[in-house]
Design an enzyme around this catalytic site. Structure first.
Site, PDB file in Angstrom:
ATOM      1  N   SER A 145       0.853  -1.188   0.000  1.00 31.40           N
ATOM      2  CA  SER A 145       0.000   0.000   0.000  1.00 31.40           C
ATOM      3  C   SER A 145       0.887   1.235   0.000  1.00 31.40           C
ATOM      4  CB  SER A 145      -0.883   0.020   1.253  1.00 31.40           C
ATOM      5  OG  SER A 145      -1.528   1.271   1.402  1.00 31.40           O
ATOM      6  N   TYR A 158      -1.115  -0.699  10.471  1.00 34.10           N
ATOM      7  CA  TYR A 158      -1.307  -1.041   9.064  1.00 34.10           C
ATOM      8  C   TYR A 158      -0.192  -0.438   8.207  1.00 34.10           C
ATOM      9  CZ  TYR A 158      -3.426  -1.137   4.402  1.00 34.10           C
ATOM     10  OH  TYR A 158      -3.666  -1.320   3.064  1.00 34.10           O
TER      11      TYR A 158
END
Length: 248
Positions: A145, A158
């Site tokens: 990501s 995350y």
């Protein structure tokens, strides 16, 4: 790599990006193992659609944080189809927690996010390596990501886990070459069922993206397809797919 008759495992393959990747590979004639942990109905649908698209889709239930189940899944793919040619580490976990709310970042949350996002990817890589080495070729794509680059995203753990995936990509590329090519895709905000409940955030990101639209699962599937099928001289790299939002 020509995909006709080759075998790919896609973790978290039932929905969203994983589903789009499965269908993209199946259209080229690949056997696709659709991994899931909870979304059985959606996984079965994706497997059927993959078969209809021209490949052969099968499902396999496994929590990628459980190494024994990951090994079982890889052995299942190898025994079913005779090879494991591509692994897409797409399964992921997060919770939406503001980055300033440090007291909410429990050890349990950190451990679960890293168990799925980082250890799950590593378990898959370790399990497929002997097979790919014996074959003399293999492709691994880790779905990271832009949060792993910018430090943003749904939560601090995350972002840290996605940064770890990018580092893992580089380490594994160096360790497993030249037979196995290992790369990463770093998506920006992708419109899926997980993001549709945040319309204000979606609109904010859309307005600050050069392309003036949010990403789709198919955008990421296209990048993954490129790294598996076309990029024969690319390894250890992270391909950012964010509509140009990170420019400037």
């Amino acid at each position: 790599m020509q995909l006709e008759g080759k075998t790919a495992i896609v973790t978290g393959g039932a929905t969203g990006i994983g589903r789009a990747v499965c269908l993209s590979l199946a259209r080229e004639g690949a056997n696709v193992v659709v991994n899931y942990s909870k979304s059985e109905k959606e996984a079965e649908e994706t497997a059927r659609d993959a078969t209809a698209a021209g490949g052969q889709g099968v499902t396999f239930k496994a929590d990628v944080a459980d190494e024994a189940k990951v090994i079982e899944m890889v052995n299942f793919a190898h025994e079913s189809f005779g090879s494991v040619d591509a692994l897409v580490n797409n399964a992921g976990y997060t919770q939406f927690i503001a980055h300033t709310e440090l007291d909410k970042l429990t050890d349990e949350l950190w451990n679960r996010i890293f168990a799925v996002n980082v250890m799950g990817a590593f378990y898959g890589i370790r399990a497929v390596t002997p097979i790919m080495k014996a074959q003399g070729s293999g492709r691994i794509v880790n779905i990271s990501s832009v949060a792993g680059i910018t430090g943003g995203g749904s939560s601090v753990p995350y972002a840290a886990s996605k940064a770890a995936m990018i580092a893992l990509t580089k380490s594994m590329a160096a360790a497993l070459g030249p037979e196995i090519l290992v790369n990463s895709v770093a998506p920006g905000l992708i419109y899926t069922r997980w993001t549709e409940d945040y319309p204000d955030r979606n609109e904010e990101i859309r307005q600050t993206t050069i392309t003036q639209r949010l990403g789709t699962p198919e955008d990421i599937a296209g990048a993954t397809h490129y790294l598996i099928c076309t990029a024969d001289w690319v390894t250890g790299q992270t391909l950012i797919i964010d509509g140009g939002r990170g420019v400037g």
